[in-house]
Design a protein around this motif. Structure first.
Motif, PDB file in Angstrom:
ATOM      1  N   ASP A   1       0.811  -1.226   0.000  1.00  0.00           N
ATOM      2  CA  ASP A   1       0.000   0.000   0.000  1.00  0.00           C
ATOM      3  C   ASP A   1       0.841   1.272   0.000  1.00  0.00           C
ATOM      4  OD1 ASP A   1      -2.391  -1.477   0.069  1.00  0.00           O
ATOM      5  OD2 ASP A   1      -2.258  -1.672   2.255  1.00  0.00           O
ATOM      6  N   MET A   2       2.134   1.159   0.262  1.00  0.00           N
ATOM      7  CA  MET A   2       2.994   2.329   0.261  1.00  0.00           C
ATOM      8  C   MET A   2       3.371   2.721  -1.172  1.00  0.00           C
ATOM      9  SD  MET A   2       5.582   1.439   3.429  1.00  0.00           S
ATOM     10  CE  MET A   2       6.830   2.612   2.881  1.00  0.00           C
ATOM     11  N   PRO A   3       3.387   4.013  -1.485  1.00  0.00           N
ATOM     12  CA  PRO A   3       3.916   4.423  -2.794  1.00  0.00           C
ATOM     13  C   PRO A   3       5.387   4.072  -2.893  1.00  0.00           C
ATOM     14  CG  PRO A   3       3.601   6.332  -1.366  1.00  0.00           C
ATOM     15  CD  PRO A   3       2.999   5.161  -0.647  1.00  0.00           C
ATOM     16  N   PHE A   4       5.879   3.874  -4.103  1.00  0.00           N
ATOM     17  CA  PHE A   4       7.283   3.495  -4.248  1.00  0.00           C
ATOM     18  C   PHE A   4       7.866   4.113  -5.518  1.00  0.00           C
ATOM     19  CE2 PHE A   4       4.755   0.365  -6.420  1.00  0.00           C
ATOM     20  CZ  PHE A   4       5.479  -0.046  -7.522  1.00  0.00           C
ATOM     21  N   MET A   5       9.185   4.194  -5.540  1.00  0.00           N
ATOM     22  CA  MET A   5       9.903   4.866  -6.623  1.00  0.00           C
ATOM     23  C   MET A   5      10.388   3.877  -7.685  1.00  0.00           C
ATOM     24  SD  MET A   5      13.725   5.495  -5.068  1.00  0.00           S
ATOM     25  CE  MET A   5      14.617   4.815  -6.472  1.00  0.00           C
ATOM     26  N   PHE A   6      10.781   4.402  -8.823  1.00  0.00           N
ATOM     27  CA  PHE A   6      11.448   3.605  -9.841  1.00  0.00           C
ATOM     28  C   PHE A   6      12.855   3.252  -9.356  1.00  0.00           C
ATOM     29  CE2 PHE A   6       8.249   5.570 -12.448  1.00  0.00           C
ATOM     30  CZ  PHE A   6       8.046   4.714 -13.517  1.00  0.00           C
ATOM     31  N   THR A   7      13.248   2.003  -9.518  1.00  0.00           N
ATOM     32  CA  THR A   7      14.648   1.638  -9.326  1.00  0.00           C
ATOM     33  C   THR A   7      15.409   2.056 -10.594  1.00  0.00           C
ATOM     34  OG1 THR A   7      14.308  -0.539 -10.300  1.00  0.00           O
ATOM     35  CG2 THR A   7      14.011  -0.350  -7.908  1.00  0.00           C
ATOM     36  N   PRO A   8      16.740   2.098 -10.550  1.00  0.00           N
ATOM     37  CA  PRO A   8      17.497   2.450 -11.766  1.00  0.00           C
ATOM     38  C   PRO A   8      17.165   1.574 -12.968  1.00  0.00           C
ATOM     39  CG  PRO A   8      18.924   2.583  -9.857  1.00  0.00           C
ATOM     40  CD  PRO A   8      17.621   2.017  -9.361  1.00  0.00           C
ATOM     41  N   CYS A   9      17.022   0.271 -12.748  1.00  0.00           N
ATOM     42  CA  CYS A   9      16.683  -0.616 -13.874  1.00  0.00           C
ATOM     43  C   CYS A   9      15.312  -0.304 -14.437  1.00  0.00           C
ATOM     44  CB  CYS A   9      16.748  -2.079 -13.431  1.00  0.00           C
ATOM     45  SG  CYS A   9      18.426  -2.700 -13.200  1.00  0.00           S
ATOM     46  N   ARG A  10      14.368  -0.045 -13.557  1.00  0.00           N
ATOM     47  CA  ARG A  10      13.028   0.317 -14.013  1.00  0.00           C
ATOM     48  C   ARG A  10      13.049   1.683 -14.709  1.00  0.00           C
ATOM     49  NH1 ARG A  10       8.657  -1.826 -15.340  1.00  0.00           N
ATOM     50  NH2 ARG A  10       7.395  -0.210 -14.321  1.00  0.00           N
ATOM     51  N   GLY A  11      13.970   2.546 -14.302  1.00  0.00           N
ATOM     52  CA  GLY A  11      14.111   3.832 -14.974  1.00  0.00           C
ATOM     53  C   GLY A  11      14.548   3.659 -16.421  1.00  0.00           C
ATOM     54  N   VAL A  12      15.443   2.696 -16.664  1.00  0.00           N
ATOM     55  CA  VAL A  12      15.864   2.402 -18.034  1.00  0.00           C
ATOM     56  C   VAL A  12      14.684   1.888 -18.846  1.00  0.00           C
ATOM     57  CG1 VAL A  12      17.328   0.899 -19.452  1.00  0.00           C
ATOM     58  CG2 VAL A  12      18.259   1.963 -17.386  1.00  0.00           C
ATOM     59  N   VAL A  13      13.871   1.036 -18.242  1.00  0.00           N
ATOM     60  CA  VAL A  13      12.667   0.530 -18.918  1.00  0.00           C
ATOM     61  C   VAL A  13      11.732   1.688 -19.258  1.00  0.00           C
ATOM     62  CG1 VAL A  13      10.591  -0.885 -18.634  1.00  0.00           C
ATOM     63  CG2 VAL A  13      12.807  -1.750 -17.857  1.00  0.00           C
ATOM     64  N   LEU A  14      11.585   2.624 -18.329  1.00  0.00           N
ATOM     65  CA  LEU A  14      10.741   3.788 -18.555  1.00  0.00           C
ATOM     66  C   LEU A  14      11.198   4.570 -19.788  1.00  0.00           C
ATOM     67  CD1 LEU A  14       8.495   5.766 -17.539  1.00  0.00           C
ATOM     68  CD2 LEU A  14      10.289   6.905 -16.215  1.00  0.00           C
ATOM     69  N   LEU A  15      12.506   4.789 -19.904  1.00  0.00           N
ATOM     70  CA  LEU A  15      13.036   5.515 -21.057  1.00  0.00           C
ATOM     71  C   LEU A  15      12.812   4.733 -22.356  1.00  0.00           C
ATOM     72  CD1 LEU A  15      16.408   6.931 -19.657  1.00  0.00           C
ATOM     73  CD2 LEU A  15      14.320   8.207 -20.172  1.00  0.00           C
ATOM     74  N   LEU A  16      12.968   3.424 -22.305  1.00  0.00           N
ATOM     75  CA  LEU A  16      12.724   2.607 -23.493  1.00  0.00           C
ATOM     76  C   LEU A  16      11.267   2.697 -23.933  1.00  0.00           C
ATOM     77  CD1 LEU A  16      14.816  -0.612 -22.680  1.00  0.00           C
ATOM     78  CD2 LEU A  16      15.289   1.083 -24.456  1.00  0.00           C
ATOM     79  N   LEU A  17      10.357   2.663 -22.973  1.00  0.00           N
ATOM     80  CA  LEU A  17       8.935   2.797 -23.297  1.00  0.00           C
ATOM     81  C   LEU A  17       8.637   4.159 -23.907  1.00  0.00           C
ATOM     82  CD1 LEU A  17       7.335   1.158 -20.109  1.00  0.00           C
ATOM     83  CD2 LEU A  17       7.416   0.194 -22.423  1.00  0.00           C
ATOM     84  N   TYR A  18       9.278   5.190 -23.357  1.00  0.00           N
ATOM     85  CA  TYR A  18       9.050   6.548 -23.855  1.00  0.00           C
ATOM     86  C   TYR A  18       9.549   6.696 -25.289  1.00  0.00           C
ATOM     87  CZ  TYR A  18       9.827  11.598 -24.361  1.00  0.00           C
ATOM     88  OH  TYR A  18       9.854  12.891 -24.817  1.00  0.00           O
ATOM     89  N   TYR A  19      10.757   6.230 -25.569  1.00  0.00           N
ATOM     90  CA  TYR A  19      11.347   6.439 -26.889  1.00  0.00           C
ATOM     91  C   TYR A  19      10.810   5.489 -27.955  1.00  0.00           C
ATOM     92  CZ  TYR A  19      14.502   9.990 -25.164  1.00  0.00           C
ATOM     93  OH  TYR A  19      14.993  11.162 -24.643  1.00  0.00           O
ATOM     94  N   THR A  20      10.170   4.404 -27.556  1.00  0.00           N
ATOM     95  CA  THR A  20       9.519   3.526 -28.534  1.00  0.00           C
ATOM     96  C   THR A  20       8.056   3.888 -28.728  1.00  0.00           C
ATOM     97  OG1 THR A  20       9.026   1.903 -26.797  1.00  0.00           O
ATOM     98  CG2 THR A  20      11.059   1.581 -28.078  1.00  0.00           C
ATOM     99  N   GLY A  21       7.576   4.860 -27.955  1.00  0.00           N
ATOM    100  CA  GLY A  21       6.196   5.288 -28.096  1.00  0.00           C
ATOM    101  C   GLY A  21       5.192   4.422 -27.350  1.00  0.00           C
ATOM    102  N   LEU A  22       5.690   3.459 -26.570  1.00  0.00           N
ATOM    103  CA  LEU A  22       4.790   2.524 -25.878  1.00  0.00           C
ATOM    104  C   LEU A  22       4.299   3.041 -24.534  1.00  0.00           C
ATOM    105  CD1 LEU A  22       6.696  -0.813 -26.575  1.00  0.00           C
ATOM    106  CD2 LEU A  22       4.451  -0.153 -27.492  1.00  0.00           C
ATOM    107  N   LEU A  23       4.962   4.048 -23.968  1.00  0.00           N
ATOM    108  CA  LEU A  23       4.648   4.489 -22.611  1.00  0.00           C
ATOM    109  C   LEU A  23       3.182   4.822 -22.391  1.00  0.00           C
ATOM    110  CD1 LEU A  23       5.633   5.139 -19.782  1.00  0.00           C
ATOM    111  CD2 LEU A  23       6.327   7.392 -20.576  1.00  0.00           C
TER     112      LEU A  23
END
Length: 336
Positions: free
Chosen positions: A194-216
């Motif tokens: 139930d606690m909010p949580f942050m992106f880990t560095p690896c998940r941050g890389v996934v986030l950028l990949l989703l953004y640049y491939t248009g999938l985000l």
């Protein structure tokens, strides 16, 4: 025979147009997250440039200067006490080469009289409080203040005890799970989902990949907070230990990939807050806000507070001037 590009180009064009539209209007597919806090001013280790890091005195100073979020780190002592400290080994902070996990709470040494600011080399902090506090003390002292708790060890008992303290002090919605390890973050989420949580560095890389491939825009994102460094501070105020990270080309590349206003705006439209760390100069504060981040993490709470007052005052003035310009234009058209 019809060339494959005859079909491929329209499909890719339609995908790109749809992705771009949904990037600007994420509410069409994604439900907005509703966090219990909105943080503009974040104090790194309680404000490690103005008081000894991670002490109660540092947290008090940060709150006096209107911080929205306290950032801290935790470890566990040999006798099972959850303490607030960035390092597991206390040599840098206390001058004693001892590990927190090998020492009872009562045996922990005190901080040095002054400490160098990690993200501002050559600058020192000092204070009257040199005691390593318990996480429970921080929760007791600041019951309503949002706190970012970074778990520094892959330790099941530590994670369980942090979760128990969060629940005991009824601050689940105001405490962020933070960790750099995906394995540790997975355990944190399992212990208290139930606690909010942050992106880990690896998940941050996934986030950028989703953004640049248009999938985000099409993908559900469980995280509530992005916490990342601003690449331009590397080799100025931040000197990563891996020398590869200091390579000028890689710094330039990270700057181009990470500092995207459209990405930050999309995340915030989905209720995901974006914090940049650790910024200690006015020019960096301004650049971060101009790029559209939610909040700034700093070692200097009083300095950031003063800057935000001036910056927001300037924004209001510009807004009023723009509104007056529109009103003047409307009046001129009316006369014509």
């Amino acid at each position: 025979m019809v060339p494959p590009l005859y079909y491929l180009v329209p499909v890719l064009g339609g995908y790109a147009a749809t992705s771009y539209y949904l990037l600007k209007h994420p509410h069409i597919l994604q439900k907005r997250k509703r966090l219990a806090f909105h943080c503009r001013h974040i104090s790194h280790r309680g404000g490690a440039g103005e008081r000894i890091e991670n002490t109660l005195e540092a947290f008090d100073n940060a709150v006096v200067h209107h911080t929205d979020l306290l950032e801290l780190d935790c470890h566990m002592t040999k006798d099972g006490r959850v303490v607030v400290s960035h390092d597991g080994n206390l040599l840098r902070q206390t001058g004693h080469n001892v590990n927190i996990g090998d020492t009872t709470y009562e045996e922990l040494p005190q901080y040095k009289q002054s400490l160098e600011v990690t993200f501002f080399p050559g600058h020192m902090s000092s204070g009257t409080d040199h005691r390593i506090p318990l996480l429970e003390e921080v929760f007791q002292r600041f019951p309503n203040k949002p706190i970012n708790v970074e778990v520094k060890e892959d330790n099941d008992e530590l994670i369980r005890k942090v979760s128990e303290l969060v629940k005991r002090y009824q601050r689940t919605e105001r405490t962020i799970w933070a960790a750099t390890s995906d394995r540790v973050m997975k355990k944190c989420r399992k212990e208290n989902p139930d606690m909010p949580f942050m992106f880990t560095p690896c998940r941050g890389v996934v986030l950028l990949l989703l953004y640049y491939t248009g999938l985000l825009p099409f993908v559900d994102v469980p995280e509530s907070v992005v916490e990342t460094y601003m690449p331009s501070i590397i080799n100025r105020t931040y000197f990563p230990k891996p020398t590869l990270m200091r390579n000028r080309f890689l710094v330039y590349l990270q700057e181009k990939l990470i500092m995207r206003k459209s990405l930050f705006q999309h995340l915030q439209a989905r209720g995901i807050q974006v914090y940049l760390w650790v910024l200690n100069q006015d020019s960096d504060f301004r650049r971060a806000l101009d790029c559209g981040v939610t909040g700034i993490m700093t070692d200097y709470p009083s300095k950031l507070h003063t800057f935000l007052q001036e910056y927001e005052g300037q924004q209001r003035t510009r807004g009023a001037e723009a509104q007056n310009a529109v009103s003047d234009s409307d009046q001129q058209r009316t006369h014509l």
